[in-house]
Write an enzyme that holds these catalytic residues in place. Structure first.
Site, PDB file in Angstrom:
ATOM      1  N   GLY A  68       0.796  -1.214   0.000  1.00 15.43           N
ATOM      2  CA  GLY A  68       0.000   0.000   0.000  1.00 15.43           C
ATOM      3  C   GLY A  68       0.830   1.266   0.000  1.00 15.43           C
ATOM      4  CB  THR A  69       3.965   2.224   1.736  1.00 15.71           C
ATOM      5  OG1 THR A  69       3.452   2.197   3.071  1.00 15.71           O
ATOM      6  CG2 THR A  69       5.006   3.331   1.616  1.00 15.71           C
ATOM      7  CD  GLN A  92      -6.397  -0.785   7.897  1.00 14.57           C
ATOM      8  OE1 GLN A  92      -7.093  -1.782   8.096  1.00 14.57           O
ATOM      9  NE2 GLN A  92      -5.176  -0.671   8.404  1.00 14.57           N
ATOM     10  CG  HIS A 101      -0.090  -6.642   5.059  1.00 13.15           C
ATOM     11  ND1 HIS A 101      -0.164  -6.311   6.394  1.00 13.15           N
ATOM     12  CD2 HIS A 101       0.164  -5.494   4.404  1.00 13.15           C
ATOM     13  CE1 HIS A 101       0.044  -5.014   6.531  1.00 13.15           C
ATOM     14  NE2 HIS A 101       0.233  -4.490   5.335  1.00 13.15           N
ATOM     15  CB  THR A 152      12.159  -9.691 -11.058  1.00 13.37           C
ATOM     16  OG1 THR A 152      13.175  -9.428 -12.030  1.00 13.37           O
ATOM     17  CG2 THR A 152      11.609 -11.095 -11.255  1.00 13.37           C
ATOM     18  CB  CYS A 198       3.158   2.645   9.124  1.00 17.22           C
ATOM     19  SG  CYS A 198       2.676   1.303   8.022  1.00 17.22           S
TER      20      CYS A 198
END
Length: 387
Positions: A74-75, A185, A206, A242, A332
């Protein structure tokens, strides 16, 4: 002796990988481990998992698989989405609030240092960024530069508050700008209406019981994304490097499962409310009644309470010793001494510093919640560090 097995109530930080996800990743490890860019048979088998993940993510967010860019999470997806709107040397303005994830707020601050005008929309104490606050920020920004991008998350990562994405999307569209919705979320937890109207949507595997290290940026047709990394032609040159077919296999299955899991999360509302009521009762019994953070409409699985007389991180540590896993803010930003920027913007630094987030998941059941309450009561009975 009391049962010391860990009761995991931190599903907003990450989710336990589902057994079907792990099975797909094992299968890929055995049969699809090759480089997905290779044109031979092993490479094609690896690439098939990438395309399955792309199709599954597109179906999950309601957009086209051709517009799914696989990222490291997501970041990276948020950074890529924000960067696309601000080519070097072109004036522009960004509208965002302090309720966003650090991957959005830090990216906004970096753009401000480069001369991009950033207007911060003011959140309310309820944890909601009102459409009126967005209009005000857009108007302020437009006096300095053309507004190119507005960012609004679907579900807040700390309070669970649902943001008014649909209303804001109409405002943004009417002003000729684009809307980025961080749906990390939200997907798999609330209905798709939570991000409807977005021009760009970000997802992380995740949070869906998939693996870490993979996510996606999904755009509406016609949105041209600029790469922030330079290299090969992977992901149409928009995200070179990759790709990992094992992670893609897990992401594919997790995204396919997530189409059906919002109904399970909806069932958690009653359990979340009972937990919250019991925590308030426990706090009141020891003279430290907690205060809810985020009073606007919330996702059904999140509770955030501030505990007088406790620092949030110290209460989390005490609960960890009792075998209850919760958090005092975004994972985070864990390990920092500063209170949550999200809660500070909402309710001020004092309440922010004493906040604890509890987030349930699709496997959370009444029995473990009741056991967690017993362990929580033992911690409260000992008194906090400021008693």
């Amino acid at each position: 002796m009391p049962d010391r097995s860990t009761i995991y109530l931190d599903w907003n930080a990450t989710t336990p990988p589902h057994r079907e996800v792990l099975a797909a990743m094992r299968q890929a490890a055995e049969h699809a481990w090759a480089n997905p860019a290779s044109v031979h048979g092993p490479g094609r088998r690896a690439r098939a998992w990438l395309e399955r993940a792309r199709e599954a993510v597109a179906a999950l967010v309601g957009l086209d698989a051709r517009d799914v860019i696989l990222t490291s999470g997501g970041t990276e997806a948020n950074n890529l989405a924000i960067a696309h709107a601000f080519p070097p040397g072109v004036p522009g303005a960004l509208v965002v609030s302090r309720l966003e994830h650090p991957s959005v707020c830090r990216a906004a601050e970096a753009l401000a240092e480069q001369g991009i005008h950033v207007a911060w929309a003011e959140p309310g104490p309820s944890g909601r960024v009102s459409p009126e606050a967005v209009v005000d920020a857009v108007d302020r920004a437009a006096r300095n530069a053309p507004v190119r991008l507005v960012v609004l998350q679907a579900v807040n990562h700390e309070t669970g508050v649902l943001q008014p994405v649909g209303e804001v999307a109409a405002i943004v569209r009417g002003r000729g700008a684009r809307l980025l919705v961080d749906a990390v979320q939200a997907v798999g937890r609330v209905p798709a209406a939570a991000w409807e109207g977005a021009d760009l949507v970000t997802v992380a595997a995740h949070k869906l019981r998939g693996p870490k290290g993979i996510g996606a940026l999904v755009t509406r047709p016609g949105v041209q994304v600029r790469p922030i990394l330079r290299g090969g032609a992977q992901e149409r040159g928009l995200r070179p490097g990759t790709q990992d077919p094992l992670a893609a296999a897990g992401f594919a299955v997790a995204a396919e499962r997530a189409l059906t899991t919002p109904s399970r999360y909806a069932e958690l509302r009653e359990l979340r409310d009972r937990l919250e009521e019991e925590l308030v009762r426990l706090g009141r019994a020891v003279g430290r009644e907690p205060v809810q953070n985020g009073t606007a409409e919330r996702a059904p699985h999140v509770s955030n309470l501030s505990w007088p007389g406790w620092r949030g991180d110290e209460l989390c540590a005490a609960l960890d010793l009792e075998g209850v896993a919760v958090s005092s803010g975004s994972a985070c930003t864990a390990g920092t001494a500063e209170p949550s920027p999200v809660l500070t913007a909402m309710v001020g630094p004092e309440r922010a510093s004493s906040a604890v987030r509890v987030s349930l998941g699709e496997d959370t059941h009444l029995e473990e919640v009741m056991e967690a309450l017993q362990r929580w009561s033992r911690v409260l009975a000992r008194g906090g560090p400021l008693s």
